[in-house]
Every structure is written in C-alpha cells, then in structure tokens.
Write an enzyme that holds these catalytic residues in place. Structure first.
Site, short mmCIF file in Angstrom:
data_model
loop_
_atom_site.label_atom_id
_atom_site.label_comp_id
_atom_site.label_asym_id
_atom_site.label_seq_id
_atom_site.Cartn_x
_atom_site.Cartn_y
_atom_site.Cartn_z
N GLU A 164 64.93 47.59 43.84
CA GLU A 164 66.35 47.38 44.16
C GLU A 164 67.14 48.68 44.24
O GLU A 164 67.84 48.92 45.24
CB GLU A 164 66.99 46.43 43.15
N LEU B 84 32.47 51.39 42.14
CA LEU B 84 33.67 50.55 41.99
C LEU B 84 34.95 51.29 42.40
O LEU B 84 35.99 51.16 41.76
CB LEU B 84 33.80 50.03 40.55
N GLY C 133 28.54 39.56 37.99
CA GLY C 133 27.65 38.55 38.54
C GLY C 133 27.97 37.16 38.05
O GLY C 133 29.00 36.91 37.40
#
Length: 369
Positions: free
Chosen positions: A55, A207, A301
């Site tokens: 904002e 990852l 998994g």
C-alpha cells in the site's frame, strides 16, 4: 468485467509476483486509480523480506494524485505498529477516498480493525471483491496465523499407471521439460522446499530454481533427518552457503554429524520426535511457522506424502501424471491409501487441471482457509 474487478485482478497479479520472497509477511498487491478517468496512478507490492508493504509503495508512486482516488488492495491494510507505521495511517494521510479490499486479515492485530479505522477516517470501504482468489494467494499467511504453521503444497509425479519409481534401483524419468519448468516456478513461489532424508540421499538433489531470470529466487531447503544421515558430501550440504539449507532432526541425532553439517553452513534445528521414533510432523511444521515461514512446497516421495496426509497437514496437492506406463511388474505407488482417500474426500476439491506438454497436472485444494 467491472472496473473494480479489472483493477483487483491487477492487484492480485502484482501480489503473486512476490510470493516466496516476503515472508514472514504476506505478499500484498495494491493499485491506486483515479475514479473519474480510470487512470492507474500508482502500483505496489510488498517488497522482499516483507517491508515496505504494498500500500505505501503504491501511494508513494501516486504522490499527490492519490487524494480522492480509489485504492485496490488484496488484503486488509494493517493497523498496528511494527517495524513500520500502519498502512491505515498512510492511506488516511494520502487522502484516499475509497478502498476496495479483497480479504479481511485474520491476524488478531488487524482482524477487521484496519477496515474500521479507515471507515472512521471517512474512507468508503468495500470488502470481499475476488475474495476466493485472494484467499488462495494468501493461504500461507492465513494458515500461519490461524493454524500456527505454513501452508503446505505437496507435489508428486507419477506414471500413467500410478507409479513414482521403478522396482529396481534405476531412476525413472516421468515428466517432460514443460512440467519441470512448472515445478521450478512453484519453487520460486515457495518460502521453502521440504524433503525427507530418503529423497535427499537417493536423489542428491539441489532443490534450486533453474529458470532463466529466476535463479535468485531459490527458497530455503529443508530436510527432515531424524538421525542426521545427510552426507556432508551431498549437494545440499556443499551448497548451503549459497542456498540456505535447514535440517530438522531429533535429540537422538549424533553430535559429530551435527558439527560436520554446521561447519558447511547447514542450519540444524532439533524438534520433537514421534512415537515411532521419527520426526513429529505437526511439531516440525509448527517450528517452521515460528520461524516465519508461510508457504512450504513438499517434494519428498510417497512415504513423506502419506505421513503428511495422516497428520492432516496438506493444504494443496498437485499430481503431475506423465504419458508413459511402467507396465508389468509395477513399482512404487505414488499415492498411499491415506493420501488417496484424503484427495477423494469432501475436504478437498479439484481446483485446477493443466496440460503441461505431454504431462497433465491436477491440483487439489483444501476447502476453506
């Protein structure tokens, strides 16, 4: 489409761009519009690390033109003092005449107070426009505030006949490049990626986000590792100084293993164990919530997925189904019985179905937030 909806869609799009970068704060989008001409005067979204909020950035971009304008915002403006003054103060000081807010903030420091303060200051406030879309985008913030943990997005890949791995030791390639790109985008919009030690040892993954232009968006990497079996030679450990890595373990973990990982820059935290000798998953996610994490993507998994389903910790689940079948002899099923029952039950609904090249991705979402 009404003008209000058009501008709220823009605010939501702005907020989504910051998902994964603003925790512990929500990624809020804001748009300031001249109500007479429909001209956009300023836009903003919560900055990385959560400050400044969307904002005040939008109001600053609008400058003096914000007086008498309409502000579209994806979450109720904050009304409490933190590291910065309340957004409600900035809105009132800017002379905004009307605020269109998509979603009330359940944070007890706000929880309707922001809207009330604006009304008391003479601002016309309208709430609930595109609430469902805003609730989806802010699910992480809402879940952390109401449940004390991050929202969890489970991702699983499977063959057309339902398997995630072959019976033997060979790696099974299930998805194509388009689906792989989608996975990296999901990573970029997550605060952290979660795997179990089984996946960390079997796949030795990095990852990270490997999309052009988004390499800096790799989130925190988290490994559940009861006995600290993560090898110091693993990719996760060796790159911990470049991409933050956190290992959650228990008191039974050997001290020398902890020292070896910490020497490489891996953060190690102890959480309670469960009755079976593993990690207590609700306690682990509560710990992550205390750290400020709001959006968690699980890429472990089927064993971890089934445990998360049993603990009722899944908020969103995406199943990516490839075009090939494993065939006779089968392999490791992608969905365990609890997860399959959970997704088919009344608490979840199919929210999205995408064709990603030759792969199909179906996303299920928990009803409500």
């Amino acid at each position: 489409m009404s003008d209000d909806t058009h501008f709220m869609r823009l605010a939501l799009a702005l907020g989504r761009r910051g998902l994964g970068t603003t925790w512990p704060n929500p990624s809020v989008g804001a748009v300031v519009v001249d109500p007479g001409t429909g001209r956009i005067l300023g836009t903003g979204a919560t900055a990385p690390a959560g400050r400044p909020h969307g904002e005040p950035l939008a109001l600053a971009a609008a400058g003096e033109a914000a007086r008498g304008a309409t502000l579209y915002v994806t979450l109720e403006p904050c009304s409490h003092h933190g590291r910065t003054p309340p957004c409600t103060d900035a809105i009132l000081a800017a002379g905004i005449a009307r605020v269109v807010s998509a979603l009330e903030d359940p944070d007890p420091r706000v929880a309707g107070r922001g809207h009330d303060l604006l009304r008391q200051g003479g601002v016309a406030v309208e709430t609930g426009l595109m609430r469902d879309e805003a609730a989806r985008d802010h699910r992480g913030h809402v879940t952390r505030v109401t449940r004390g943990r991050p929202a969890l997005h489970l991702k699983l890949a499977r063959t057309r006949d339902g398997f995630c791995a072959a019976a033997g030791p060979e790696r099974l390639r299930i998805t194509g490049p388009v689906a792989d790109g989608a996975v990296h985008l999901w990573r970029a919009h997550a605060d952290a990626i979660l795997v179990g030690i089984g996946t960390a040892r079997a796949d030795d993954p990095s990852l990270t986000v490997r999309l052009p232009g988004l390499s800096g968006r790799s989130p925190l990497r988290i490994v559940l590792d009861t006995h600290l079996r993560l090898s110091p030679a693993s990719v996760l450990a060796r790159t911990a100084r470049d991409t933050p890595t956190l290992v959650l373990t228990t008191r039974s973990a050997p001290a020398h293993a902890r020292r070896a990982l910490e020497a490489l820059g891996v953060a190690v935290a102890t959480v309670p164990g469960d009755a079976a000798g593993g990690i207590d998953l609700p306690a682990a996610l509560a710990h992550l919530g205390e750290r400020g994490l709001t959006r968690l993507c699980s890429e472990g998994g089927p064993r971890l997925a089934e445990a998360l389903a049993r603990a009722d910790l899944i908020d969103t689940c995406t199943l990516v189904t490839g075009p090939v079948e494993l065939g006779p002899g089968g392999g490791l099923p992608a969905l365990g019985p609890t997860l399959a029952e959970t997704l088919a039950g009344a608490r979840f609904r199919e929210a999205e179905r995408l064709q990603l090249g030759s792969d199909t991705a179906v996303t299920y979402e928990r009803n409500g937030i």
